[in-house]
Structure formats: C-alpha cells, structure tokens
Design a protein around this motif. Structure first.
Motif, short mmCIF file in Angstrom:
data_model
loop_
_atom_site.label_atom_id
_atom_site.label_comp_id
_atom_site.label_asym_id
_atom_site.label_seq_id
_atom_site.Cartn_x
_atom_site.Cartn_y
_atom_site.Cartn_z
N ASP A 202 0.78 -1.18 0.08
CA ASP A 202 -0.09 0.10 0.01
C ASP A 202 0.78 1.02 -0.08
OD1 ASP A 202 -1.77 2.17 0.40
OD2 ASP A 202 -2.58 1.19 2.30
N TYR A 203 0.80 1.97 -1.19
CA TYR A 203 1.65 3.13 -1.30
C TYR A 203 1.11 4.38 -0.38
CZ TYR A 203 -1.04 4.32 -5.37
OH TYR A 203 -1.93 4.64 -6.31
N GLU A 204 -0.05 4.44 0.04
CA GLU A 204 -0.79 5.47 0.30
C GLU A 204 0.02 6.11 1.52
OE1 GLU A 204 -4.41 6.21 1.36
OE2 GLU A 204 -5.52 5.34 -0.63
N ALA A 205 0.71 5.37 2.38
CA ALA A 205 1.39 6.13 3.53
C ALA A 205 2.62 6.82 2.92
CB ALA A 205 1.96 5.15 4.59
N GLY A 206 3.37 6.31 1.91
CA GLY A 206 4.52 6.87 1.47
C GLY A 206 3.89 8.32 0.61
N TYR A 207 3.01 8.34 -0.05
CA TYR A 207 2.60 9.61 -0.74
C TYR A 207 2.33 10.62 0.48
CZ TYR A 207 2.69 8.23 -5.44
OH TYR A 207 3.20 8.04 -6.90
N GLY A 208 1.51 10.11 1.49
CA GLY A 208 1.14 10.98 2.46
C GLY A 208 2.24 11.97 3.22
N VAL A 209 3.27 11.24 3.40
CA VAL A 209 4.48 11.80 4.16
C VAL A 209 5.19 12.95 3.20
CG1 VAL A 209 4.88 9.97 5.80
CG2 VAL A 209 6.13 10.17 3.53
N GLN A 210 4.72 12.68 2.04
CA GLN A 210 5.38 13.72 1.08
C GLN A 210 4.48 14.85 0.67
OE1 GLN A 210 7.33 11.92 -2.73
NE2 GLN A 210 6.50 9.97 -1.64
N GLY A 211 3.40 14.87 1.36
CA GLY A 211 2.36 16.02 1.20
C GLY A 211 1.26 15.98 0.24
#
Length: 339
Positions: A202-211
């Motif tokens: 799940d890539y959502e967390a990775g995108y979230g930390v980038q704004g």
C-alpha cells in the motif's frame, strides 16, 4: 660476467612475478567459485534453484528481488502484474470476490519488458495447475511502437531468466556480499520476519508523508492537463502482440487487461492527436481481448465522476483506496463472466 648476472636476476624476478600472478589469479578464481557455490546453495532470493530444502519465502525487501519467490509460490493461482498504476489492487480483495488466491507481482516503474519476464516466470512455475486468472495493468507504456520494448529502470532479468548460466552470472554481484548474511539470518532464525507472501504494498502512507493529498501546491498540479495517450497513433503495438504470444502458454487462464484509472486532466481531449493515440492503443488491446478466448478488457481510462474528485488521487496516475475497491469489483465481475 655482470651482464650475465643481470640477465639471470631479471629472469628470476620475471619468474617470481609470473608465479605470483598465477597464484593470485588462481586464488581469486577459487574465491569466486566458492562465493558462487555458496550463493547458489543459499539461494538469496528463493528462486527454487538450490538443491537444498530451504525455508520458504524471503526477508522483507523490494518487490523486484522478491518476485522470484512470490511468483513460484503454488498457493497462488491468480496474479496481478504491472507497476505502481495497479499497485493498490489488493490480492485479498480479489480473493474475497472471486475465490481465487491472488498474488501481487507488481514492481514500480516497470514497463512491458519486465512484466513479460515476470509473467513468464509465473507461468513456468504453475504448469501442473494452470493459473485461473491473470490481471495485467495496461498503461501508456504499453502503447509504444518500439519493438525492443526498452526499460528505463534496472531490473533483475537474470533472476527470472530461463537460462541457468544467466542466473549464475547474475549471482556474481557486489550487493550479494550484503544480502547473503541477511539470507543466512533469515534461514536460521525462527523469529526472522518474512516478506508478505502475496506481495501487496500500500503506497498511500509513502505519498502522505510527501504532502500528497494535503499540500495545496501538489493538489493544484492535478488541475493541469497532461498528455498521456502514449503518442503512438499509427502502430504497431508490439506489447499487445508480445502479451498475446506469451499467453499462448496458458490458454485456459482468464486474462484481464486493465486500463488503470487516471485523473480527469490526464484523459485525452477529443479531437486531439493524443486522443487518437489513446484510441489506437485501446483498440490494440480490445482486439486482443476479442481474439483470445477467456480475455476481457476492463477500461477505467474513461471519463466518470470518480476521476474528477481530487481527494481520490495523489497525482495524475496514482489513485487512492476507494477507487481501488471499485476497480477490484470490476475485475472480479469480468472474471466471473469469463468463468
């Protein structure tokens, strides 16, 4: 006398250097052979080529090197192939909807050539029980006219190769000096963590930390139209041809060609060359679906309300979980109709 002595000394020195060089090269060859033998037996990425009976799976790592282990796992009779554009398609959700145990064999930033190698690996390791279903993400990379199907990022083709010599040659890598101790630790420890067998990431967390999803500037980018039709108006479409040829090895397997969702501003404007290229690419795969039995095209690259909601996208081609659930439902429905 001195001249003769000098010649003898030179000859002696030359002989010593020759002996040293031979010994050095011989030692290096022995070390290399020992390293390759150890790597082959320990099977750092669980390719199944080792004659030893080893613990199943691999330690947590990137999907490129974990593909070999996951792709040969007999517990999975369905598979998802592609890059991050189909990364959120959940094997668990598809299994719940279809009854087919799916594995995600995606690798971010990959293109058709890498996908072909991965599909070939999966099919070769499911000869006894042919796969029930395969889902392939068909994004604009699949629209190229280049028959070489070049890839842009490094990929371990050697790991999935049909050639044993390619595999053995690929083991001679500097990064294996670091991987082998980790592999040994995984094999010998009862507490060692195993990488998720079904490959879901799940890539959502990775995108979230980038704004992404919260930064106004990033959100504003979604409203800027881009051309994503692939640029190939007249053909040919070697990726479609190559996939059809590859799937001849599994005529009974249901094949789902998924055109993954993109944000509305990445949809081609009617009447443009970009739209013509997108239509031509779609037709190439629609024709494949029409020719090959047990094949369906699931097209999410069409204008619909969900593709106009910026809260459901991180960027033009990476959607969020709510859309993934809807796509999974359409995939499951298509598989149900084929069955």
């Amino acid at each position: 006398m001195s001249s003769s002595t000098s010649s003898s000394e030179q000859a002696a020195r030359a002989a010593k250097w020759t002996g040293f060089t031979g010994a050095f090269l011989g030692t290096a060859a022995l070390i290399a052979a020992a390293f390759l033998t150890a790597a082959f037996l320990i099977d750092p990425y669980d390719s199944g080529r080792s004659p030893l009976k080893l613990k199943e799976g691999v330690r947590p790592q990137g999907p490129r090197t974990a593909l070999a282990s996951r792709g040969r796992d007999p517990n999975f009779t369905g598979a998802i192939f592609g890059n991050s554009h189909v990364q959120l398609i959940s094997p668990e959700e598809l299994r719940a909807r279809t009854g087919i145990p799916f594995v995600s064999l995606i690798a971010p930033a990959t293109q058709p050539r890498e996908t072909f190698a991965t599909i070939d690996w999966f099919l070769r390791h499911h000869l006894t029980a042919p796969p029930k279903a395969i889902v392939v993400g068909i994004d604009n990379y699949w629209c190229t006219a280049n028959p070489a199907l070049p890839n842009e990022k490094p990929f371990p083709f050697w790991l999935l190769s049909r050639s044993l010599s390619d595999y053995v040659g690929g083991l001679m890598r500097f990064d294996l000096l670091e991987e082998l101790p980790r592999r040994i630790s995984y094999l010998t420890s009862r507490k060692a963590e195993r990488a998720r067998p079904d490959g879901y990431w799940d890539y959502e967390a990775g995108y979230g930390v980038q704004g992404y999803g919260t930064d106004p500037e990033i959100i504003a980018r979604l409203q800027k139209p881009i051309e994503a039709g692939g640029g190939n108006v007249d053909g040919p479409f070697p990726a479609a041809t190559g996939l059809e040829e590859l799937m001849k090895a599994a005529p009974e397997t249901a094949l789902i060609l998924l055109r993954p969702p993109v944000y509305a501003t990445a949809l081609s404007k009617p009447g443009t060359r970009d739209a013509a290229a997108d239509a031509a690419c779609r037709k190439a795969f629609a024709d494949l679906a029409a020719r090959r039995p047990r094949t369906a095209l699931v097209d999410w690259r069409v204008d619909r309300p969900e593709l106009r909601d910026p809260s459901l996208f991180f960027d033009h081609s990476h959607y969020r979980q709510p859309i993934a659930r809807m796509v999974e439902a359409d995939i499951a429905e298509a598989i149900g109709k084929l069955n």
